[in-house]
Write a protein that holds these residues in place. Structure first.
Motif, PDB file in Angstrom:
ATOM      1  N   SER A 119      19.694  -5.876  -0.289  1.00 40.09           N
ATOM      2  CA  SER A 119      19.251  -7.272  -0.073  1.00 40.09           C
ATOM      3  C   SER A 119      20.254  -8.207  -0.717  1.00 40.09           C
ATOM      4  O   SER A 119      20.506  -7.930  -2.118  1.00 40.09           O
ATOM      5  CB  SER A 119      17.839  -7.515  -0.836  1.00 40.09           C
ATOM      6  N   PRO A 120      20.635  -9.383  -0.445  1.00 39.35           N
ATOM      7  CA  PRO A 120      21.679 -10.369  -1.198  1.00 39.35           C
ATOM      8  C   PRO A 120      20.736 -10.745  -2.183  1.00 39.35           C
ATOM      9  O   PRO A 120      21.368 -11.181  -3.358  1.00 39.35           O
ATOM     10  CB  PRO A 120      22.026 -11.224  -0.192  1.00 39.35           C
ATOM     11  N   ASP A 121      19.500 -11.060  -2.319  1.00 41.29           N
ATOM     12  CA  ASP A 121      18.669 -11.450  -3.151  1.00 41.29           C
ATOM     13  C   ASP A 121      17.160 -11.179  -3.231  1.00 41.29           C
ATOM     14  O   ASP A 121      16.403 -11.453  -2.645  1.00 41.29           O
ATOM     15  CB  ASP A 121      18.479 -13.319  -2.766  1.00 41.29           C
ATOM     16  N   PRO A 122      16.935  -9.795  -3.873  1.00 35.84           N
ATOM     17  CA  PRO A 122      15.706  -9.344  -4.030  1.00 35.84           C
ATOM     18  C   PRO A 122      14.533 -10.036  -4.280  1.00 35.84           C
ATOM     19  O   PRO A 122      13.355 -10.144  -3.774  1.00 35.84           O
ATOM     20  CB  PRO A 122      16.052  -8.160  -4.846  1.00 35.84           C
ATOM     21  N   LYS A 123      14.846 -11.194  -5.337  1.00 36.72           N
ATOM     22  CA  LYS A 123      13.496 -11.727  -5.728  1.00 36.72           C
ATOM     23  C   LYS A 123      13.150 -12.679  -4.553  1.00 36.72           C
ATOM     24  O   LYS A 123      12.004 -13.081  -4.214  1.00 36.72           O
ATOM     25  CB  LYS A 123      13.957 -12.732  -6.966  1.00 36.72           C
ATOM     26  N   ALA A 124      13.945 -13.396  -3.884  1.00 40.55           N
ATOM     27  CA  ALA A 124      13.608 -14.306  -2.763  1.00 40.55           C
ATOM     28  C   ALA A 124      13.404 -13.525  -1.625  1.00 40.55           C
ATOM     29  O   ALA A 124      12.282 -13.984  -0.882  1.00 40.55           O
ATOM     30  CB  ALA A 124      15.086 -15.224  -2.315  1.00 40.55           C
ATOM     31  N   ALA A 125      13.860 -12.260  -1.283  1.00 41.20           N
ATOM     32  CA  ALA A 125      13.251 -11.274  -0.167  1.00 41.20           C
ATOM     33  C   ALA A 125      11.699 -10.806  -0.458  1.00 41.20           C
ATOM     34  O   ALA A 125      10.780 -10.996   0.579  1.00 41.20           O
ATOM     35  CB  ALA A 125      13.793 -10.208  -0.144  1.00 41.20           C
ATOM     36  N   ILE A 138       3.627  -6.084  -8.085  1.00 43.37           N
ATOM     37  CA  ILE A 138       4.928  -6.523  -8.165  1.00 43.37           C
ATOM     38  C   ILE A 138       5.700  -6.102  -9.279  1.00 43.37           C
ATOM     39  O   ILE A 138       5.331  -6.227 -10.397  1.00 43.37           O
ATOM     40  CB  ILE A 138       4.842  -8.109  -7.927  1.00 43.37           C
ATOM     41  N   PHE A 139       6.782  -5.433  -9.079  1.00 47.38           N
ATOM     42  CA  PHE A 139       7.447  -4.851 -10.086  1.00 47.38           C
ATOM     43  C   PHE A 139       8.950  -5.625  -9.950  1.00 47.38           C
ATOM     44  O   PHE A 139       9.330  -5.685  -8.913  1.00 47.38           O
ATOM     45  CB  PHE A 139       7.823  -3.270  -9.837  1.00 47.38           C
ATOM     46  N   ALA A 187      18.252  -5.326 -13.929  1.00 40.48           N
ATOM     47  CA  ALA A 187      18.931  -3.894 -13.873  1.00 40.48           C
ATOM     48  C   ALA A 187      20.344  -4.143 -13.308  1.00 40.48           C
ATOM     49  O   ALA A 187      20.723  -5.206 -12.730  1.00 40.48           O
ATOM     50  CB  ALA A 187      18.344  -2.904 -13.064  1.00 40.48           C
ATOM     51  N   PRO A 188      21.185  -3.214 -13.538  1.00 42.13           N
ATOM     52  CA  PRO A 188      22.828  -3.497 -12.999  1.00 42.13           C
ATOM     53  C   PRO A 188      22.841  -3.501 -11.503  1.00 42.13           C
ATOM     54  O   PRO A 188      23.354  -4.342 -10.868  1.00 42.13           O
ATOM     55  CB  PRO A 188      23.192  -2.093 -13.462  1.00 42.13           C
ATOM     56  N   ASN A 189      21.764  -2.769 -10.763  1.00 44.88           N
ATOM     57  CA  ASN A 189      21.453  -2.957  -9.296  1.00 44.88           C
ATOM     58  C   ASN A 189      20.053  -3.883  -9.332  1.00 44.88           C
ATOM     59  O   ASN A 189      19.209  -3.064  -9.288  1.00 44.88           O
ATOM     60  CB  ASN A 189      21.348  -1.752  -8.441  1.00 44.88           C
ATOM     61  N   PRO A 190      20.236  -5.175  -9.391  1.00 43.17           N
ATOM     62  CA  PRO A 190      18.839  -5.884  -9.388  1.00 43.17           C
ATOM     63  C   PRO A 190      17.861  -5.497  -8.187  1.00 43.17           C
ATOM     64  O   PRO A 190      18.398  -5.282  -7.025  1.00 43.17           O
ATOM     65  CB  PRO A 190      19.236  -7.268  -9.225  1.00 43.17           C
ATOM     66  N   GLY A 191      16.448  -5.287  -8.329  1.00 42.98           N
ATOM     67  CA  GLY A 191      15.681  -4.982  -7.460  1.00 42.98           C
ATOM     68  C   GLY A 191      14.271  -5.402  -7.535  1.00 42.98           C
ATOM     69  O   GLY A 191      13.661  -5.588  -8.777  1.00 42.98           O
ATOM     70  N   MET A 192      13.532  -5.424  -6.681  1.00 42.19           N
ATOM     71  CA  MET A 192      11.921  -5.675  -6.908  1.00 42.19           C
ATOM     72  C   MET A 192      11.281  -4.916  -5.775  1.00 42.19           C
ATOM     73  O   MET A 192      11.682  -4.355  -4.690  1.00 42.19           O
ATOM     74  CB  MET A 192      11.726  -7.348  -6.372  1.00 42.19           C
ATOM     75  N   VAL A 195       1.023  -1.277   2.392  1.00 46.96           N
ATOM     76  CA  VAL A 195       2.430  -1.347   2.490  1.00 46.96           C
ATOM     77  C   VAL A 195       3.114  -1.606   1.157  1.00 46.96           C
ATOM     78  O   VAL A 195       2.763  -2.432   0.677  1.00 46.96           O
ATOM     79  CB  VAL A 195       2.782  -2.633   3.639  1.00 46.96           C
ATOM     80  N   VAL A 196       4.358  -1.071   1.093  1.00 45.86           N
ATOM     81  CA  VAL A 196       5.310  -1.167  -0.071  1.00 45.86           C
ATOM     82  C   VAL A 196       6.515  -1.584   0.242  1.00 45.86           C
ATOM     83  O   VAL A 196       7.127  -0.924   1.233  1.00 45.86           O
ATOM     84  CB  VAL A 196       5.055   0.076  -1.031  1.00 45.86           C
ATOM     85  N   PHE A 197       7.114  -2.536  -0.223  1.00 42.67           N
ATOM     86  CA  PHE A 197       8.387  -2.912   0.119  1.00 42.67           C
ATOM     87  C   PHE A 197       9.276  -3.058  -0.987  1.00 42.67           C
ATOM     88  O   PHE A 197       8.928  -3.879  -2.028  1.00 42.67           O
ATOM     89  CB  PHE A 197       8.523  -4.266   0.882  1.00 42.67           C
ATOM     90  N   ASN A 198      10.401  -2.463  -1.130  1.00 47.20           N
ATOM     91  CA  ASN A 198      11.276  -2.264  -2.309  1.00 47.20           C
ATOM     92  C   ASN A 198      12.590  -2.470  -1.665  1.00 47.20           C
ATOM     93  O   ASN A 198      13.380  -1.961  -0.642  1.00 47.20           O
ATOM     94  CB  ASN A 198      11.128  -0.540  -2.879  1.00 47.20           C
ATOM     95  N   THR A 199      13.212  -3.342  -2.549  1.00 57.58           N
ATOM     96  CA  THR A 199      14.598  -3.819  -2.058  1.00 57.58           C
ATOM     97  C   THR A 199      15.633  -4.009  -3.386  1.00 57.58           C
ATOM     98  O   THR A 199      14.935  -4.583  -4.427  1.00 57.58           O
ATOM     99  CB  THR A 199      14.706  -5.172  -1.102  1.00 57.58           C
ATOM    100  N   ILE A 200      16.803  -3.554  -2.962  1.00 56.98           N
ATOM    101  CA  ILE A 200      17.756  -3.879  -4.137  1.00 56.98           C
ATOM    102  C   ILE A 200      19.157  -4.329  -3.765  1.00 56.98           C
ATOM    103  O   ILE A 200      19.388  -4.293  -2.585  1.00 56.98           O
ATOM    104  CB  ILE A 200      18.012  -2.085  -4.828  1.00 56.98           C
ATOM    105  N   LYS A 201      19.698  -5.029  -4.629  1.00 55.19           N
ATOM    106  CA  LYS A 201      20.958  -5.591  -4.267  1.00 55.19           C
ATOM    107  C   LYS A 201      22.095  -4.919  -3.934  1.00 55.19           C
ATOM    108  O   LYS A 201      22.964  -5.194  -3.177  1.00 55.19           O
ATOM    109  CB  LYS A 201      21.199  -6.651  -5.309  1.00 55.19           C
ATOM    110  N   ASN A 202      22.428  -3.672  -4.664  1.00 53.15           N
ATOM    111  CA  ASN A 202      23.506  -3.062  -4.417  1.00 53.15           C
ATOM    112  C   ASN A 202      24.829  -3.656  -4.906  1.00 53.15           C
ATOM    113  O   ASN A 202      25.729  -3.854  -4.202  1.00 53.15           O
ATOM    114  CB  ASN A 202      23.435  -2.523  -3.074  1.00 53.15           C
TER     115      ASN A 202
END
Length: 197
Positions: free
Chosen positions: A103-109, A127-128, A133-138, A150-157
């Motif tokens: 995701s380009p923007d985990p917080k927005a996603a 919500i976590f 983190a170095p690879n930001p995620g939520m 349902v659990v959705f987890n996304t990281i920027k990479n």
């Protein structure tokens, strides 16, 4: 993998441990529990649970705006049938984990999907935020009004790795059904013509 990946397993396990008594909805015949996370207490048919499960996956994938190449509703190879219990009775639920793009923007996603789920009457469970983190995620977890988790987890990479298909995850678990017609095959399989079965 970030620490919050482990938290999902623990959180989902704790969420599934609650057992409550039944009540009858006014004007209806379906027993429902006082636990909003598991309102139908096994009474929904296997076909109803299956359709709701598939629709939830489709809807969640669409709302994330990301690509999940493993998901194909017409040929869902990675769905698992898992034994579950309603009181002393054994039933089954469906479960799937899908991996997708960064995701380009985990917080927005996560904010977008949280707002969408709330608009549909879902209960936001956790919500976590690992955006420092170095690879930001939520990660966000929610329960639908019919009891689907349902659990959705996304990281920027930010690591620049070539494989961009393992940076987001959707995990979905249906409510438990006691319907004996559930034969373990998530979708009806057709036999080749002329086999008679």
């Amino acid at each position: 993998m970030p620490v919050f990946v482990t938290a999902i397993v623990i959180g989902a396990a704790l969420l599934l441990l609650g057992v409550t008594g039944c009540a009858i909805m006014p004007g209806g015949t379906n027993p429902v529990t006082s636990d909003p996370a598991r309102p139908y207490n096994g009474t929904r048919t296997a076909d109803t649970v299956r359709k709701d499960f598939y629709d939830t996956i489709d809807d969640t994938v669409k709302q994330t705006g990301l690509t999940f190449p493993e998901w194909n509703r017409a040929d869902p190879k990675s769905i698992r049938r898992v034994t579950c219990a309603v009181g002393s009775e054994l039933g089954h639920h469906f479960s799937i984990t899908l991996w997708g793009g960064a995701s380009p923007d985990p917080k927005a996603a996560v904010e977008k999907i949280k707002d969408y789920w709330k608009s549909k009457g879902w209960t936001i469970e956790t919500i976590f935020d690992e955006t420092n983190a170095p690879n930001p995620g939520m990660q966000i977890a929610a329960t639908s009004p019919t009891g689907i988790l349902v659990v959705f987890n996304t990281i920027k990479n930010n690591s620049g790795t070539v494989d961009d298909n393992k940076w987001s995850r959707i995990s979905v678990e249906s409510d438990c059904t006691l319907d004996p017609s559930l034969n373990g095959v998530p979708t009806p399989k057709t036999s080749p013509p002329g086999t008679g079965s």
